[in-house]
Design a protein around this motif. Structure first.
Motif: not given
Length: 217
Positions: A165-173, A184-187
C-alpha cells in the motif's frame, strides 16, 4: 451481517525470502509469471456488494467478504455504491471473521514508450506495492511489475508486508514489452540516496571545523 461461510482461503502465498540468489528468484518468477491477479495474495480487486450505515462490504473472491469502514470513503468525499470495483489490500481479520481491507488508490498511465525510456536511461519511477507474492512483491507502476524480495530494501518478510500500500521510488531492471514483463529494483535507489546523503554531510563540513565522533570499544 451477510450470511456467508467464514473460511480462510486456501493457497496462501509464501512470504519468507529464501537463500536463493537474485538470479534464481528472477528465473522462478519468469517461469511461473502470470498476468492474472494473485490468488490468496494481499493485493486484490474488491467488488462492493453492500453498504451499511458504518461499513462497506466487498467480494474479494474468498468465501468470506472483506470490509472497509464507510468513514474511509466519507473523509475523502468519495461516494460508494453496490457494484463499484476497487483495488484493495488485506490488513487482517476482524472479531466477526471478515477480512479487514484498505483501499489502494493508484492512477498511472499505461505508456510503454515511457517505460522503455525509463529503462534505457535508468531513471527512477514511482510505484505502489500492492501485494506480497512468492519471491518478492507485486508493484503497480501503471502496469503490474515484480520486485524480488532481495531488491525490496526490506530486512525480512514482516517488513515487506508493511510495505503493501506504500508508494516507492524504484528502477526498471528488466523490461519485456511483448510479454508485458516488468521487474523493478527499490534497493538500488535506497542505496544511492544513502550515499548521496553521506556525500552532502561530508561537503557541509568546513575546513578547520571541529567535529565529534564516537568509536566503538
Amino acid at each position: 451481517m451477510l450470511d456467508r461461510d467464514r473460511a480462510t482461503a486456501s493457497g496462501s502465498q509464501t512470504n519468507n525470502e529464501t537463500d536463493e540468489s537474485f538470479g534464481d528468484i528472477l528465473s522462478q518468477y519468469e517461469q511461473s509469471h502470470s498476468h492474472k491477479p494473485e490468488e490468496g495474495g494481499k493485493g486484490l480487486e474488491g467488488t462492493v456488494i453492500a453498504v451499511s450505515g458504518e461499513s462497506v462490504f466487498l467480494d474479494i473472491g474468498f468465501k468470506t467478504e472483506g470490509i472497509i469502514p464507510l468513514a474511509e470513503f466519507q473523509k475523502t468525499g468519495d461516494t460508494v455504491k453496490r457494484g463499484d470495483k476497487m483495488p484493495v489490500s488485506i490488513k487482517g481479520r476482524d472479531p466477526e471473521g471478515y477480512y479487514e481491507l484498505t483501499r489502494i488508490k493508484v492512477e498511472r498511465p499505461r505508456d510503454w514508450s515511457a517505460f522503455e525510456k525509463a529503462f534505457a536511461e535508468k531513471v527512477a519511477i514511482l510505484g505502489v506495492i500492492t501485494a506480497v507474492v512468492k519471491g518478492g512483491v507485486s508493484v503497480d507502476v501503471g502496469v503490474r511489475a515484480f520486485m524480488p524480495a532481495s531488491r525490496s530494501g526490506a530486512k525480512d518478510a514482516a517488513e515487506m508486508e508493511k510495505l503493501v500500500g506504500t508508494e516507492i521510488r524504484c528502477r526498471i531492471i528488466k523490461l519485456d514489452v511483448a510479454d508485458e514483463d516488468v521487474v523493478v529494483d527499490r534497493r538500488a535507489i535506497l542505496e544511492e540516496e544513502e550515499r548521496a546523503a553521506k556525500e552532502r554531510r561530508y561537503t557541509e563540513v568546513k575546513e578547520g571545523e571541529i567535529v565529534h565522533a564516537r568509536f566503538a570499544a
